[in-house]
Design a protein around this motif. Structure first.
Motif, mmCIF file in Angstrom:
data_model
loop_
_atom_site.group_PDB
_atom_site.id
_atom_site.type_symbol
_atom_site.label_atom_id
_atom_site.label_comp_id
_atom_site.label_asym_id
_atom_site.label_seq_id
_atom_site.Cartn_x
_atom_site.Cartn_y
_atom_site.Cartn_z
ATOM 1 N N PHE A 277 -11.617 -2.267 -11.296
ATOM 2 C CA PHE A 277 -12.711 -3.057 -10.702
ATOM 3 C C PHE A 277 -14.018 -2.827 -11.454
ATOM 4 O O PHE A 277 -14.755 -3.780 -11.738
ATOM 5 N N MET A 278 -14.268 -1.574 -11.816
ATOM 6 C CA MET A 278 -15.501 -1.253 -12.572
ATOM 7 C C MET A 278 -15.486 -1.924 -13.935
ATOM 8 O O MET A 278 -16.488 -2.389 -14.433
ATOM 9 N N GLU B 245 -3.774 8.508 -4.130
ATOM 10 C CA GLU B 245 -5.064 8.701 -4.791
ATOM 11 C C GLU B 245 -5.030 8.203 -6.239
ATOM 12 O O GLU B 245 -6.026 7.689 -6.748
ATOM 13 N N LYS C 37 0.852 -1.192 0.000
ATOM 14 C CA LYS C 37 0.000 0.000 0.000
ATOM 15 C C LYS C 37 0.886 1.239 0.000
ATOM 16 O O LYS C 37 1.988 1.232 0.558
ATOM 17 N N THR D 76 -16.345 -5.631 -13.647
ATOM 18 C CA THR D 76 -17.719 -5.939 -13.253
ATOM 19 C C THR D 76 -18.741 -5.545 -14.319
ATOM 20 O O THR D 76 -19.923 -5.842 -14.169
ATOM 21 N N THR D 77 -18.294 -4.870 -15.387
ATOM 22 C CA THR D 77 -19.227 -4.483 -16.460
ATOM 23 C C THR D 77 -19.336 -5.587 -17.507
ATOM 24 O O THR D 77 -18.471 -6.425 -17.624
ATOM 25 N N ILE E 144 -5.443 4.423 -5.999
ATOM 26 C CA ILE E 144 -6.836 4.085 -5.635
ATOM 27 C C ILE E 144 -7.758 4.264 -6.834
ATOM 28 O O ILE E 144 -8.624 3.417 -7.111
ATOM 29 N N ASP E 145 -7.561 5.359 -7.566
ATOM 30 C CA ASP E 145 -8.400 5.636 -8.731
ATOM 31 C C ASP E 145 -8.226 4.566 -9.809
ATOM 32 O O ASP E 145 -9.205 4.108 -10.418
ATOM 33 N N LYS E 146 -6.976 4.128 -10.024
ATOM 34 C CA LYS E 146 -6.722 3.095 -11.028
ATOM 35 C C LYS E 146 -7.343 1.765 -10.620
ATOM 36 O O LYS E 146 -7.872 1.026 -11.459
ATOM 37 N N ILE E 147 -7.280 1.450 -9.330
ATOM 38 C CA ILE E 147 -7.876 0.201 -8.840
ATOM 39 C C ILE E 147 -9.397 0.234 -9.005
ATOM 40 O O ILE E 147 -10.012 -0.755 -9.428
ATOM 41 N N LYS E 148 -10.002 1.371 -8.699
ATOM 42 C CA LYS E 148 -11.448 1.523 -8.855
ATOM 43 C C LYS E 148 -11.872 1.343 -10.306
ATOM 44 O O LYS E 148 -12.848 0.649 -10.620
ATOM 45 N N LYS E 149 -11.119 1.950 -11.204
ATOM 46 C CA LYS E 149 -11.442 1.848 -12.627
ATOM 47 C C LYS E 149 -11.289 0.409 -13.124
ATOM 48 O O LYS E 149 -12.102 -0.070 -13.911
#
Length: 337
Positions: free
Chosen positions: A332-333, A322, A313, A336-337, A325-330
Motif C-alpha cells: 500500500f505504501m 503479521e 484472512k 501511494t508513493t 499484514i506487513d506485506k500488505i502495508k508495504k
C-alpha cells in the motif's frame, strides 16, 4: 462424491488404481505397499476402528468389507468381469472433454505430450471439435511473466528430471536463481516436478547431496541438467521422502477464513492443489481451511494466500498473520508513493 473432498477423493483414486492393477492378480504385500504409499497417516477410517486396508482385504464381516476383491490361489483379483485391458476406465463428462480439447491447444502441453500422444488425443476428441467451440478456458489471476520460455529445452529438462525420479538416479544441474546467483554442477536427488498454473512455470523439488537440504529450482532458469549415471549415492530417494515426511509440516498449519465471492473457493483449491488441506463450512459461503506445508515453502504459501485478495484472512498462526499484514502495508505504501 463431493468435489475437492480430500479424504473421499484420495481413497476413491486408490480403489480405482488397485482394481485396475488387480485384473491379473496382486499379492497381499503388493496391495499393502500401495495402500501405505497413498493413504493418510490416520489409518482408521471406518466405524468400530476399522481400517481401509482391512476393509479392502476382506478382513471383517461381509457387511463391513468393501468386497471389491476376491482371493484366489494366494492372489487378489478384481470382482469386475471385464475383458478389456483396463477394467475400470475413466469416463470424461462433456464439459471435461471440452476442457481437455482446450488444454491440448496450449503450447506447453503440446510440447510435453509429444506428437504421437497429441495425435491420439485429437482423434479421440474429434466429436468435440465438430459439435462446438473449444474456447471454454478462461485463465484468471495469472501473472504475466517477464521471461521467455524455451519450450524445447524445458521439455528436454523435464524428461531428464522425470527419468531421474522414475529410475531413482541423482542428477547434476547448473542453475541461476532469481537473484542472479549461479550454482554449477550441483548434485541432487530429484523428488518431484510441479507446475504452477498461476505463474505458468515448472519447478523441481530436489534434495541437494552437497548441502543436505531440500531445494526448489525453476526449470526455465536451468542452464544444464543431466543424469549422474556413474554416481552411486548412499542417500536414496526413498530415504529422502521418509525424512521429508518426518519433517513434512510446520509445527502448526496455516488456518485461513475464506468467503466464496467471485470464485474465491475454486481459486483457493486450485492454488493449493499440491498441498494437504482440511476444510470445513462455518457459515453460508464462508469456510475455514487448514493448509499443511513444508517449512521451506512458507513464502510460497503466503504469496498464494495474498493472491486470493480481500476474500481471505489468516486466522492463525499469529506470526504468519503479521507477515501478511506487513506485506500488505508495504504494498500500500509503495502504491501511494
Amino acid at each position: 462424491m463431493e468435489l475437492f473432498h480430500e479424504y473421499k477423493n484420495k481413497y476413491f483414486h486408490l480403489v480405482f488404481r488397485i482394481l485396475n492393477l488387480a485384473k491379473n492378480g496382486l499379492y497381499k504385500d503388493e496391495i499393502i505397499r500401495l495402500i501405505e504409499n497413498e493413504e493418510y497417516d490416520e489409518k482408521v477410517i471406518g466405524k468400530d476402528f476399522k481400517t481401509f486396508e482391512g476393509m479392502l482385504l476382506n478382513q471383517y464381516s461381509k457387511e463391513a468389507n468393501f468386497n471389491f476383491l476376491e482371493e484366489r490361489e494366494g492372489q487378489y483379483y478384481s470382482i469386475l468381469n471385464n475383458e478389456d485391458s483396463i477394467p475400470l476406465k475413466v469416463r470424461f463428462s462433456k464439459l471435461e472433454r471440452y476442457w481437455f480439447n482446450g488444454m491440448i491447444k496450449e503450447p506447453v502441453v503440446q510440447s510435453l505430450l509429444g506428437k504421437e500422444t497429441l495425435e491420439k488425443l485429437e482423434t479421440a476428441l474429434t466429436d468435440v471439435k465438430e459439435k462446438g467451440s473449444n474456447k471454454v478456458i478462461e485463465f484468471t489471476n495469472k501473472v504475466q511473466n517477464d521471461f521467455d520460455i524455451d519450450l524445447e529445452k524445458s521439455t528436454k529438462d523435464f524428461y531428464i528430471i522425470l527419468e531421474g525420479i522414475i529410475n531413482e538416479k541423482p542428477i547434476i544441474y547448473s542453475n541461476v536463481d532469481k537473484n542472479g546467483n549461479e550454482y554449477n554442477n550441483q548434485l541432487a536427488i530429484p523428488i518431484r516436478i510441479e507446475y504452477s498454473l498461476k505463474d505458468d512455470k515448472f519447478r523441481a523439488s530436489l534434495y541437494s547431496l552437497e548441502e543436505n537440504r531440500s531445494i526448489m529450482v525453476n526449470l526455465h532458469t536451468l542452464k544444464e541438467v543431466k543424469i549422474a549415471h556413474n554416481f552411486n549415492s548412499k542417500v536414496k530417494r526413498e530415504d529422502v521422502l521418509k525424512k521429508l515426511k518426518e519433517k513434512k509440516y510446520s509445527e502448526v498449519p496455516i488456518t485461513i477464513e475464506l468467503e466464496d465471492i467471485r470464485g474465491a473457493m475454486e481459486r483457493c483449491f486450485m492454488s493449493f492443489s499440491s498441498f494437504e488441506r482440511n476444510s470445513r463450512t462455518i457459515l453460508k459461503n464462508k469456510y475455514e481451511i487448514d493448509i499443511y506445508y513444508y517449512t521451506f515453502e512458507e513464502d510460497e504459501v503466503v504469496r498464494k494466500i495474498m493472491s486470493l485478495g480481500p476474500y481471505v484472512k489468516v486466522k492463525s498462526p499469529g506470526r504468519v498473520r503479521e507477515i501478511v499484514i506487513d506485506k500488505i502495508k508495504k504494498a500500500f505504501m509503495f502504491e501511494t508513493t
